[in-house]
Design a protein around this motif. Structure first.
Motif, mmCIF file in Angstrom:
data_model
loop_
_atom_site.group_PDB
_atom_site.id
_atom_site.type_symbol
_atom_site.label_atom_id
_atom_site.label_comp_id
_atom_site.label_asym_id
_atom_site.label_seq_id
_atom_site.Cartn_x
_atom_site.Cartn_y
_atom_site.Cartn_z
ATOM 1 N N GLN A 416 0.832 -1.213 0.000
ATOM 2 C CA GLN A 416 0.000 0.000 0.000
ATOM 3 C C GLN A 416 0.857 1.249 0.000
ATOM 4 O OE1 GLN A 416 -3.065 0.451 2.803
ATOM 5 N NE2 GLN A 416 -4.405 -0.922 1.686
ATOM 6 N N ASP A 417 1.940 1.211 0.827
ATOM 7 C CA ASP A 417 2.848 2.364 0.858
ATOM 8 C C ASP A 417 3.415 2.620 -0.531
ATOM 9 O OD1 ASP A 417 4.302 1.434 4.060
ATOM 10 O OD2 ASP A 417 2.518 2.589 3.534
ATOM 11 N N ILE A 418 3.757 1.504 -1.213
ATOM 12 C CA ILE A 418 4.354 1.639 -2.548
ATOM 13 C C ILE A 418 3.351 2.305 -3.499
ATOM 14 C CG2 ILE A 418 5.118 0.333 -4.586
ATOM 15 C CD1 ILE A 418 6.510 -1.590 -2.655
ATOM 16 N N GLU A 419 2.100 1.833 -3.444
ATOM 17 C CA GLU A 419 1.085 2.393 -4.329
ATOM 18 C C GLU A 419 0.910 3.896 -4.067
ATOM 19 O OE1 GLU A 419 -3.130 1.260 -3.960
ATOM 20 O OE2 GLU A 419 -2.979 0.682 -6.044
ATOM 21 N N LYS A 420 0.804 4.205 -2.766
ATOM 22 C CA LYS A 420 0.595 5.606 -2.391
ATOM 23 C C LYS A 420 1.791 6.451 -2.851
ATOM 24 C CE LYS A 420 0.068 8.514 1.679
ATOM 25 N NZ LYS A 420 0.050 8.583 3.126
ATOM 26 N N TYR A 421 2.976 5.900 -2.631
ATOM 27 C CA TYR A 421 4.186 6.624 -2.970
ATOM 28 C C TYR A 421 4.276 6.874 -4.488
ATOM 29 C CZ TYR A 421 9.162 7.568 -3.526
ATOM 30 O OH TYR A 421 10.347 8.135 -3.866
ATOM 31 N N VAL A 422 3.944 5.847 -5.275
ATOM 32 C CA VAL A 422 4.010 5.985 -6.738
ATOM 33 C C VAL A 422 3.031 7.068 -7.199
ATOM 34 C CG1 VAL A 422 3.496 4.829 -8.932
ATOM 35 C CG2 VAL A 422 4.798 3.630 -7.168
ATOM 36 N N LEU A 441 0.299 6.441 -15.562
ATOM 37 C CA LEU A 441 0.153 5.202 -14.778
ATOM 38 C C LEU A 441 -0.645 4.136 -15.523
ATOM 39 C CD1 LEU A 441 -0.522 6.773 -11.294
ATOM 40 C CD2 LEU A 441 1.466 5.435 -11.948
ATOM 41 N N GLY A 442 -1.055 4.465 -16.763
ATOM 42 C CA GLY A 442 -1.790 3.491 -17.568
ATOM 43 C C GLY A 442 -3.111 3.110 -16.945
ATOM 44 N N THR A 443 -3.782 4.079 -16.347
ATOM 45 C CA THR A 443 -5.073 3.768 -15.729
ATOM 46 C C THR A 443 -6.077 4.859 -16.077
ATOM 47 O OG1 THR A 443 -6.159 3.229 -13.654
ATOM 48 C CG2 THR A 443 -4.478 4.902 -13.530
ATOM 49 N N THR A 444 -7.326 4.712 -15.594
ATOM 50 C CA THR A 444 -8.334 5.720 -15.906
ATOM 51 C C THR A 444 -8.330 6.811 -14.853
ATOM 52 O OG1 THR A 444 -9.981 4.595 -14.613
ATOM 53 C CG2 THR A 444 -9.833 3.965 -16.917
ATOM 54 N N ARG A 445 -8.922 7.948 -15.225
ATOM 55 C CA ARG A 445 -8.993 9.062 -14.268
ATOM 56 C C ARG A 445 -9.811 8.656 -13.040
ATOM 57 N NH1 ARG A 445 -11.754 13.459 -17.090
ATOM 58 N NH2 ARG A 445 -11.434 14.625 -15.186
ATOM 59 N N GLU A 446 -10.926 7.870 -13.297
ATOM 60 C CA GLU A 446 -11.794 7.468 -12.176
ATOM 61 C C GLU A 446 -11.016 6.625 -11.150
ATOM 62 O OE1 GLU A 446 -14.082 9.146 -14.990
ATOM 63 O OE2 GLU A 446 -12.753 7.451 -15.351
ATOM 64 N N THR A 447 -10.295 5.648 -11.697
ATOM 65 C CA THR A 447 -9.529 4.781 -10.802
ATOM 66 C C THR A 447 -8.523 5.605 -10.000
ATOM 67 O OG1 THR A 447 -9.698 3.099 -12.475
ATOM 68 C CG2 THR A 447 -8.089 2.696 -10.756
ATOM 69 N N LEU A 448 -7.870 6.513 -10.677
ATOM 70 C CA LEU A 448 -6.857 7.299 -9.985
ATOM 71 C C LEU A 448 -7.503 8.203 -8.935
ATOM 72 C CD1 LEU A 448 -3.919 7.886 -9.717
ATOM 73 C CD2 LEU A 448 -4.131 9.678 -11.439
ATOM 74 N N ARG A 449 -8.641 8.827 -9.306
ATOM 75 C CA ARG A 449 -9.332 9.706 -8.351
ATOM 76 C C ARG A 449 -9.707 8.927 -7.078
ATOM 77 N NH1 ARG A 449 -10.284 14.687 -9.415
ATOM 78 N NH2 ARG A 449 -10.495 15.350 -11.573
ATOM 79 N N TYR A 450 -10.195 7.704 -7.286
ATOM 80 C CA TYR A 450 -10.584 6.868 -6.152
ATOM 81 C C TYR A 450 -9.376 6.653 -5.216
ATOM 82 C CZ TYR A 450 -11.253 2.541 -3.596
ATOM 83 O OH TYR A 450 -11.280 1.609 -2.609
ATOM 84 N N LYS A 454 -8.608 7.753 -1.429
ATOM 85 C CA LYS A 454 -8.314 6.694 -0.454
ATOM 86 C C LYS A 454 -7.063 7.036 0.353
ATOM 87 C CE LYS A 454 -6.765 1.886 -0.468
ATOM 88 N NZ LYS A 454 -6.383 0.800 -1.356
ATOM 89 N N TYR A 455 -6.048 7.567 -0.339
ATOM 90 C CA TYR A 455 -4.794 7.857 0.358
ATOM 91 C C TYR A 455 -4.713 9.301 0.826
ATOM 92 C CZ TYR A 455 -3.247 3.358 -1.434
ATOM 93 O OH TYR A 455 -3.134 2.034 -1.705
ATOM 94 N N ASN A 456 -5.836 9.997 0.655
ATOM 95 C CA ASN A 456 -5.877 11.356 1.150
ATOM 96 C C ASN A 456 -4.798 12.234 0.504
ATOM 97 O OD1 ASN A 456 -7.120 13.183 2.669
ATOM 98 N ND2 ASN A 456 -6.289 12.511 4.664
ATOM 99 N N LEU A 457 -4.629 12.096 -0.807
ATOM 100 C CA LEU A 457 -3.622 12.887 -1.527
ATOM 101 C C LEU A 457 -4.285 14.124 -2.130
ATOM 102 C CD1 LEU A 457 -1.859 9.911 -3.358
ATOM 103 C CD2 LEU A 457 -1.124 11.055 -1.263
ATOM 104 N N ARG A 458 -3.445 15.012 -2.681
ATOM 105 C CA ARG A 458 -4.007 16.225 -3.279
ATOM 106 C C ARG A 458 -3.898 16.185 -4.788
ATOM 107 N NH1 ARG A 458 -2.220 21.722 -1.045
ATOM 108 N NH2 ARG A 458 -0.963 21.363 -2.902
ATOM 109 N N CYS A 459 -4.951 16.665 -5.481
ATOM 110 C CA CYS A 459 -4.833 16.788 -6.930
ATOM 111 C C CYS A 459 -5.733 17.944 -7.372
ATOM 112 C CB CYS A 459 -5.250 15.489 -7.621
ATOM 113 S SG CYS A 459 -6.980 15.127 -7.373
ATOM 114 N N LYS A 460 -5.561 18.358 -8.614
ATOM 115 C CA LYS A 460 -6.395 19.473 -9.110
ATOM 116 C C LYS A 460 -7.794 18.951 -9.402
ATOM 117 C CE LYS A 460 -2.904 22.559 -10.776
ATOM 118 N NZ LYS A 460 -1.945 22.665 -11.875
ATOM 119 N N PRO A 461 -8.818 19.722 -9.127
ATOM 120 C CA PRO A 461 -10.186 19.213 -9.330
ATOM 121 C C PRO A 461 -10.470 18.964 -10.816
ATOM 122 C CG PRO A 461 -10.205 21.508 -8.585
ATOM 123 C CD PRO A 461 -8.786 21.094 -8.613
#
Ligand SMILES: Nc1ncnc2c1ncn2[C@@H]1O[C@H](COP(=O)(O)OP(=O)(O)OP(=O)(O)O)[C@@H](O)[C@H]1O
Ligand SMILES: [Mg+2]
Length: 461
Positions: A416-422, A441-450, A454-461
């Motif tokens: 989990q730490d690795i995922e959060k860190y990446v 990261l080769g993923t969708t915006r929805e997955t990344l937003r989730y 989950k990890y309480n990170l910051r991103c632009k709305p």
């Protein structure tokens, strides 16, 4: 609180006189007029008399038959029998049943009082002893392994199963401070060898020669300084368990001797011609990767396979952080007791620091950190400034981070730490732009937003 005395007496006048006499002497007296009534008091109302004073022959039976039948169902009490016509046969049987004493009717009250006092002292001593033995056994019961996480519940289940089979050897592996020593003791004390000795030795603590003479013993004159015959640990553990802690540190040459002993179930003291048969169960513990040591030629492969009949991996604390909820209050209470402090409150901030830390020293480190905090506490609050918990930053020294991320695989980061860190790293590099980050990261915006949420990170709305 007065101790309870149960009097079983069918003569109403004598019964109430005895009851009055002992109540004056600070006994909490219960009077039963026959055996049926006595059984009701003992079994249904669960009175727990320290002493029972009983007439021998009662309208509904003989008190010795009654004692024999009821003994397994009740706590430990001393029984004193009063009888008008005591026979030798009865007294022999009473002694066999563990009765404290006999007294002939009519009895002198002062003599009877001395007898009952003596019986009370004896019962109290017995109960103390019983409590001590129970405490020893429960110290290393399965419940001594604290933690309600799924991982720990599974571990407890495996220990329970293993303790119930007569294994000849077992390897417990796990990082330092994860509880390998504790588990070895639980396996022994809850297993079929619990009444026999558990002998422990740390293979890393002694130089090779000393370890050999400790394990196998020696005859007088076997080497300089061997003045007297010495029974080795294998012999001392006979019918019990030999716990070889830090087995990975054992010298290769000594491993050969150990293998022979384990395979033949016979040992020879140093300087002796005679072989001695031994019956020991071996528990070996290590915080090293034994298989890797085998590959590197530092651990004998045959010994590894011989000992590894069963194996148990103890997960590190960061794999079972949910256990912190049970472990933290427990260690604080322990430290309170030791240092006469009364720490009872843990702030939200302190909890977060405890939960975010990776605990490389595992449960031992947790217990030490909490002990320090309790010692330095001024009031009922756990002083979070003394937690001093900082995860080391990931080691990115020898890497050009332009088109990749360096991840230390030394166990300092959980998956989990690795995922959060990446995710954090990619967001930093994309100026917190989710679309760009998702592409990287080769993923969708929805997955990344989730995951950002989950990890309480910051991103632009
Ligand atoms: N699940 C647990 N519940 C309660 N106490 C625990 C638990 N696990 C470990 N402890 C306690 O933590 C301390 C460290 O455990 P232990 O000595 O068994 O670790 P270890 O794995 O043998 O470490 P090392 O490899 O350094 O020898 C001990 O005081 C032990 O009683
Ligand atoms: Mg240990």
């Amino acid at each position: 609180m007065p101790d309870t005395l149960l009097i079983i007496e069918d003569e109403a006048l004598l019964g109430s006189e005895l009851a009055r006499f002992f109540r004056k002497r600070n006994w909490d007296v219960t009077l039963a007029r026959d055996l049926k009534e006595a059984e009701q008091y003992l079994c249904q109302q669960s009175i727990d008399p320290l002493v029972v004073l009983s007439d021998m022959n009662l309208p509904d039976g003989n008190a010795l038959d009654f004692l024999e039948a009821i003994k397994p169902k009740i706590g430990s009490s001393e029984w004193v029998f009063a009888t008008g016509y005591g026979s030798v046969a009865d007294s022999v049987r009473a002694v066999r049943l563990g009765a404290y004493d006999f007294i002939e009717k009519p009895c002198d009250p002062e003599r009877l009082n001395l007898l009952i006092e003596g019986a009370g002292r004896s019962a109290r001593a017995q109960r103390r002893l019983q409590q001590q033995t129970e405490a020893e056994n429960s110290r290393y019961s399965l419940d001594a392994l604290i933690g309600n996480s799924l991982v720990t519940n599974n571990l407890r289940q495996m220990i329970k199963q293993m303790a119930n089979v007569p294994f000849s050897s077992l390897i417990i592996s796990g990082e330092t401070g994860t509880g390998k020593g504790l588990i070895a003791r639980i396996l022994h004390y809850t297993g079929s060898r619990a009444q026999a000795p558990l002998i422990e030795i740390n293979c890393a603590a002694l130089p090779r020669e000393l370890l050999e003479s400790e394990l196998f013993g020696y005859e007088a004159g076997a080497f300089t300084g061997a003045k007297k015959r010495h029974r080795g640990l294998f012999e001392q553990a006979h019918t019990g368990t030999l716990f070889l802690d830090e087995i990975g540190e054992m010298d290769l040459d000594l491993q050969t001797k150990l293998l022979k002993a384990v395979e033949d179930l016979r040992i020879r003291r140093l300087g002796s011609e005679t072989e001695i048969a031994i019956d020991v169960q071996i528990i070996a513990a290590t915080n090293l990767d034994l298989l890797q040591k085998v590959e590197q030629g530092q651990f004998r492969s045959d010994l590894y396979h011989r000992l590894n009949v069963m194996s148990l991996r103890v997960p590190s604390l960061k794999e079972r952080k949910q256990d912190l909820e049970q472990l933290v209050p427990l260690f604080i209470a322990d430290s309170n007791r030791k240092s006469a402090k009364n720490v009872r409150h843990i702030s939200q901030q302190a909890w977060e620091m405890i939960k975010n830390y990776n605990w490389p020293g595992n449960i031992r480190e947790l217990s030490n950190v909490l002990e320090r905090c309790v010692l330095l506490a001024h009031d009922e609050q756990l002083p979070e400034q003394w937690l001093q918990l900082n995860n080391p930053p990931p080691n990115t020294n020898h890497f050009n981070p332009n088109n990749g991320i360096f991840l230390p695989l030394d166990g300092s980061l959980s998956l989990q730490d690795i995922e959060k860190y990446v995710i954090q790293e990619v967001l930093n590099r994309t100026d917190e732009n989710v679309t760009a980050a998702a592409r990287m990261l080769g993923t969708t915006r929805e997955t990344l937003r989730y995951r950002v949420q989950k990890y309480n990170l910051r991103c632009k709305p």
